[in-house]
Scaffold this active site. Sequence first.
Site, PDB file in Angstrom:
ATOM      1  N   LYS A  60       0.840  -1.202   0.000  1.00 40.55           N
ATOM      2  CA  LYS A  60       0.000   0.000   0.000  1.00 40.55           C
ATOM      3  C   LYS A  60       0.872   1.249   0.000  1.00 40.55           C
ATOM      4  O   LYS A  60       1.845   1.330   0.757  1.00 40.55           O
ATOM      5  CB  LYS A  60      -0.905  -0.021   1.235  1.00 40.55           C
ATOM      6  CG  LYS A  60      -1.871   1.150   1.341  1.00 40.55           C
ATOM      7  CD  LYS A  60      -2.757   1.005   2.575  1.00 40.55           C
ATOM      8  CE  LYS A  60      -3.755   2.145   2.684  1.00 40.55           C
ATOM      9  NZ  LYS A  60      -4.663   1.987   3.842  1.00 40.55           N
ATOM     10  N   SER A 105     -10.328   0.024   6.798  1.00 37.45           N
ATOM     11  CA  SER A 105      -9.611   0.031   5.523  1.00 37.45           C
ATOM     12  C   SER A 105      -8.978  -1.287   5.117  1.00 37.45           C
ATOM     13  O   SER A 105      -8.391  -1.380   4.036  1.00 37.45           O
ATOM     14  CB  SER A 105      -8.528   1.115   5.547  1.00 37.45           C
ATOM     15  OG  SER A 105      -9.112   2.383   5.650  1.00 37.45           O
ATOM     16  N   SER A 158      -9.445   2.275   2.707  1.00 32.80           N
ATOM     17  CA  SER A 158      -8.501   3.010   1.899  1.00 32.80           C
ATOM     18  C   SER A 158      -7.482   2.126   1.182  1.00 32.80           C
ATOM     19  O   SER A 158      -6.740   2.587   0.309  1.00 32.80           O
ATOM     20  CB  SER A 158      -7.737   3.996   2.797  1.00 32.80           C
ATOM     21  OG  SER A 158      -6.997   3.300   3.799  1.00 32.80           O
TER      22      SER A 158
END
Length: 432
Positions: free
Chosen positions: A78, A171, A147
């Site tokens: 990420k 997330s 996210s």
Amino acid sequence: MTHASPNTLSAWETAALIERGELRPSDLMRACLDRIAERDGDVHAFVNLDPDAAMRQARILDTAPRKGLLHGLPLAVKDLMDTADFPTEYGSDLYKEHRPRSDAAVVALCRREGAVVPGKTVTTEFAYFHPGPTRNPHNLGHTPGGSSSGSAAAVADLMVPLALGTQTAGSIIRPAAYCGIVGYKPTWGRVPRAGIKSLSETLDTVGGFARTVRDVALLGAVLTGDTRLNGEFQPARPRIGLCPTSEWAHVGADVQRAWAEAVRVLAPQAAHMSDAVLPPDLPDLVALQKTIMAFEMSRALAYELSTDKARLSAPLQELLANGTEISGATHVQNQRATASAQARVAALFDDFDVLLTPSAAGEAPAGIDATGDPLFCRAWTLLGLPCVHIPFALGSQNLPIGLQLVGRWGDDHKLLATAEWISKRIASPVKN
């Protein structure tokens, strides 16, 4: 040698094949890169990619001694996490082409165990709600969640077997639910956060995605340093607490059907199953999580707010403005309320091994202008408890549906073993 394309295999299967010399890391990486080339123009999971470097590293591992649990496995990271060999942009134009000098601790730990990072995956702006370009691989007209949007989509679309994510509200669990994969949020504090853009000291948790429970357990053993997570998956029949929470009124028909089916199948096989009732006088945990998140994010992003506020999205500006209105004294009170709630909810695990609870209200919403509501994740993130999403059904729009398991603080290995037990007894995980 298996006839299936290596990118379609689970991380656990490929790790075993590599260890036995039946699969070369370079062949696995080539298959993953081919899949990325085929699909990422539509899915947009990756924000930065270096295929040549990934292949070079994989070829070195073809003949090198086994480095560790993740030897030769492709791992997506990420873009909230620092990497020495890729830009780290935190989902914001403010950090375009930003180049850290070192890896985040979790990236370094995974590389030390032999993982190869082909690229960085899309995150929403500073891991809040403003979305990036990633689309749900099951239906490109729907959100993958956020996210950790790109990480979930990359795993779901067979681009990589493993990916790292973070959770401050929902997330990890929410995008896992929307994309039909397994998401694992460890107990708060068990995984180092050094080198990751900080949002909330009280809430930020590092975890990951895979397509099976055993795969996230493999990754989790590296992240936590606890080899029990990757141990024998033969738990005793579990005691399952049914915990729909006070937010159940927001659950849609698809999740209601999945819930009923899970209860029908598991009740006769579990050691015990009954309602797990949260203490009635707990504070509003969802509201408490929102308040703590706003206060801590407004301080963690003080530089960005002070120097280039106009380049922040309107939703983020609103959150930060709300956070600046909360006093430090109020924040201390909120932390005390959280600690009290943690102690009282912990008592539920005297009677249950895991709690079964919704992951999301329903299927992934249509459109990519929003990432969905983390309503069913906020309380568990606040409490710091380990969570895992298990996909096992499809909703009315043929998109993935599943449920969330919550474990006792620190008992991640027991949670994952129970998740594996449960996943074998309900329908197989959703395949792309």
